[in-house]
Design an enzyme around this catalytic site. Structure first.
Site, PDB file in Angstrom:
ATOM      1  N   ARG A   1      33.302  -2.939 -22.257  1.00 28.84           N
ATOM      2  CA  ARG A   1      33.002  -3.652 -21.009  1.00 28.84           C
ATOM      3  C   ARG A   1      32.228  -2.810 -20.026  1.00 28.84           C
ATOM      4  O   ARG A   1      31.290  -3.259 -19.396  1.00 28.84           O
ATOM      5  CB  ARG A   1      34.328  -3.935 -20.301  1.00 28.84           C
ATOM      6  CG  ARG A   1      34.798  -5.328 -20.391  1.00 28.84           C
ATOM      7  CD  ARG A   1      35.597  -5.649 -19.191  1.00 28.84           C
ATOM      8  NE  ARG A   1      36.949  -6.104 -19.514  1.00 28.84           N
ATOM      9  CZ  ARG A   1      37.332  -6.713 -20.581  1.00 28.84           C
ATOM     10  NH1 ARG A   1      36.498  -6.936 -21.560  1.00 28.84           N
ATOM     11  NH2 ARG A   1      38.574  -7.112 -20.730  1.00 28.84           N
TER      12      ARG A   1
ATOM     13  N   TYR B   1      33.089  -7.740 -10.878  1.00 29.29           N
ATOM     14  CA  TYR B   1      34.107  -6.939 -11.557  1.00 29.29           C
ATOM     15  C   TYR B   1      34.760  -5.982 -10.576  1.00 29.29           C
ATOM     16  O   TYR B   1      34.068  -5.350  -9.766  1.00 29.29           O
ATOM     17  CB  TYR B   1      33.462  -6.147 -12.704  1.00 29.29           C
ATOM     18  CG  TYR B   1      34.482  -5.532 -13.632  1.00 29.29           C
ATOM     19  CD1 TYR B   1      35.125  -6.311 -14.583  1.00 29.29           C
ATOM     20  CD2 TYR B   1      34.817  -4.187 -13.536  1.00 29.29           C
ATOM     21  CE1 TYR B   1      36.080  -5.758 -15.427  1.00 29.29           C
ATOM     22  CE2 TYR B   1      35.766  -3.620 -14.378  1.00 29.29           C
ATOM     23  CZ  TYR B   1      36.388  -4.421 -15.329  1.00 29.29           C
ATOM     24  OH  TYR B   1      37.331  -3.877 -16.162  1.00 29.29           O
TER      25      TYR B   1
ATOM     26  N   PHE C   1      44.197  -2.582 -15.496  1.00 24.51           N
ATOM     27  CA  PHE C   1      43.983  -3.371 -14.273  1.00 24.51           C
ATOM     28  C   PHE C   1      42.529  -3.789 -14.270  1.00 24.51           C
ATOM     29  O   PHE C   1      41.638  -2.945 -14.449  1.00 24.51           O
ATOM     30  CB  PHE C   1      44.232  -2.558 -12.996  1.00 24.51           C
ATOM     31  CG  PHE C   1      43.768  -3.287 -11.739  1.00 24.51           C
ATOM     32  CD1 PHE C   1      44.690  -3.930 -10.912  1.00 24.51           C
ATOM     33  CD2 PHE C   1      42.418  -3.365 -11.397  1.00 24.51           C
ATOM     34  CE1 PHE C   1      44.260  -4.624  -9.774  1.00 24.51           C
ATOM     35  CE2 PHE C   1      41.982  -4.065 -10.268  1.00 24.51           C
ATOM     36  CZ  PHE C   1      42.911  -4.694  -9.457  1.00 24.51           C
ATOM     37  N   GLU C   2      42.278  -5.050 -14.067  1.00 25.05           N
ATOM     38  CA  GLU C   2      40.910  -5.476 -13.778  1.00 25.05           C
ATOM     39  C   GLU C   2      40.971  -6.850 -13.152  1.00 25.05           C
ATOM     40  O   GLU C   2      41.879  -7.635 -13.432  1.00 25.05           O
ATOM     41  CB  GLU C   2      40.020  -5.483 -15.033  1.00 25.05           C
ATOM     42  CG  GLU C   2      40.581  -6.258 -16.203  1.00 25.05           C
ATOM     43  CD  GLU C   2      39.729  -6.163 -17.479  1.00 25.05           C
ATOM     44  OE1 GLU C   2      38.639  -5.565 -17.456  1.00 25.05           O
ATOM     45  OE2 GLU C   2      40.167  -6.709 -18.500  1.00 25.05           O
ATOM     46  N   ILE C   3      40.024  -7.084 -12.245  1.00 23.81           N
ATOM     47  CA  ILE C   3      39.817  -8.429 -11.716  1.00 23.81           C
ATOM     48  C   ILE C   3      38.361  -8.732 -12.018  1.00 23.81           C
ATOM     49  O   ILE C   3      37.474  -7.969 -11.637  1.00 23.81           O
ATOM     50  CB  ILE C   3      40.092  -8.506 -10.198  1.00 23.81           C
ATOM     51  CG1 ILE C   3      41.538  -8.080  -9.907  1.00 23.81           C
ATOM     52  CG2 ILE C   3      39.843  -9.926  -9.689  1.00 23.81           C
ATOM     53  CD1 ILE C   3      41.910  -8.132  -8.433  1.00 23.81           C
TER      54      ILE C   3
END
Ligand SMILES: Nc1nc2c(ncn2[C@@H]2O[C@H](COP(=O)(O)OP(=O)(O)O)[C@@H](O)[C@H]2O)c(=O)[nH]1
Ligand SMILES: *[C@@H]1O[C@H](CO)[C@@H](O)[C@H](O)[C@H]1NC(C)=O
Ligand SMILES: [Mg+2]
Length: 340
Positions: free
Chosen positions: A272, A176, A235-237
């Site tokens: 999350r 993450y 924003f997240e990857i």
């Protein structure tokens, strides 16, 4: 410019350094409405200019309604992705489940509204948060991928990204990645953490999924209370397989059964973040500190001058959110270095 056999352009300096732009099993992911078209075009342009024009990653656009031809045409013209796909969220993933007492839900929405809580009385916002908590990873257009990079209409990237964050994820085995972290409004999640504790307790010692080393200090006070910190998920990857795991699925199902996505206004950020900080080892979480990123009203702007010049940053470092009172990133970094 040089040409690869697939017709894509690669910057000469990448070839000189011998860095083949190998694409990972990854996609951009956007949930938005048709009305977001013009915000989205600006955002796509910024990602293309700063990154994707050199990599051509796929892009999946999803909506709770069908996208218009106008939307699809304009977006397709703007992206350089090898594949851009448009899909619809399954109606059963975007509805109020039958175990929700809707009268109670609407009563609580009115009371959150009267407290001036943002999106306090929005039902669509609740559906969106629930979808991003438990359903996005299972969408048929998302299913083929391992990594996603979430993009919202209206966000802007203010520095060149001169490397591939997806490749970072894959090579360093990150699960993450985030850029900004922030405090949640307590009134939107009063019963979230008690429900989380109930879930983790119900698994007992045998079935414990708490990582031996973790970043619980990111989200917990010394007395074990939730401190409202979470990754800002606009924003997240992330590694989709983490969110498709049996453990996460059980976690989501437990939370969903509590009804807090509707009776309260649980966000996918806290949902999350709590799971990740308890179950993912510290070194598998990445703060992408060199990515310049703005989602109004806050932004990450890399502060050190060499980075800013090398990456052609256009943001004002004085506006960087990292050291702001509401930012949790200093706390995350301490938690990460302390491990247990
Ligand atoms: N299709 C669709 N997308 C939505 C809806 N609500 C929110 N979104 C998307 O979900 C994401 C988060 O919503 P946003 O309004 O930006 O919430 P905020 O960032 O918390 O203020 C964005 O990508 C929105 O485009 C909705 O009702 N329909
Ligand atoms: C991409 O990742 C998904 C999820 O891990 C996997 O099922 C799929 O086989 C992968 N595809 C390729 C081409 O490696
Ligand atoms: Mg947003």
């Amino acid at each position: 410019m040089s040409h690869l056999s697939n017709g894509h352009h690669v910057r000469d300096d990448q070839l000189v350094r011998g860095v083949e732009p190998v694409r990972q099993n990854a996609t951009f992911l956007t949930l938005c409405r048709n009305e977001d078209l013009y915000d989205m075009l600006r955002t796509v342009q910024s990602i293309e200019d700063r990154f994707n024009s050199r990599y051509h990653y796929d892009w999946v656009f999803l909506n709770d309604k069908p996208f218009t031809e106008e939307f699809k045409e304009a977006i397709t013209a703007m992206v350089s992705s090898e594949h851009v796909r448009f899909g619809q969220v399954r109606p059963e993933h975007w509805s109020v489940p039958d175990w929700i007492d809707q009268q109670a839900m609407f009563r609580n929405m009115e009371s959150l509204k009267s407290l001036d809580v943002i999106y306090g009385d929005s039902l669509s916002y609740r559906k969106m948060c629930r979808w991003f908590s438990g359903f996005f990873q299972w969408h048929e257009l998302v299913l083929p991928y391992k990594y996603y990079w979430r993009v919202e209409p209206g966000v802007e990237y203010s520095c060149d990204i001169n490397y591939d964050p997806f490749t970072e994820m894959a090579e360093k085995k990150y699960r993450y990645g985030f850029v900004i972290s922030i405090l949640e409004y307590y009134m939107t999640i009063p019963s979230l953490f008690p429900s989380v504790v109930e879930f983790f307790t119900s698994r007992g010692h045998e079935g414990s999924i708490v990582a031996r080393e973790n970043t619980h200090r990111f989200i917990l006070e010394d007395d074990g209370a939730y401190n409202l910190c979470h990754f800002w998920t606009n924003f997240e990857i992330g590694d989709l397989d983490l969110f498709r795991s049996e453990e996460y699925t059980e976690y989501f199902n437990h939370l969903d059964s509590k009804g807090g996505f509707f009776y309260e206004r649980w966000g996918d950020g806290p949902v999350r973040s709590i799971f990740i900080s308890l179950t993912v080892p510290p070194h598998e979480i990445k703060w992408f500190q060199d990515i310049g990123y703005e989602h109004p009203p806050y932004q990450r702007c890399p502060c050190d001058s060499p980075t800013r010049l090398a990456s052609r940053c256009s943001c004002d470092p004085k506006l960087d959110f990292t050291a702001h009172d509401y930012s949790c990133t200093p706390r995350f970094l301490r938690a990460q270095s302390q491990g247990r």
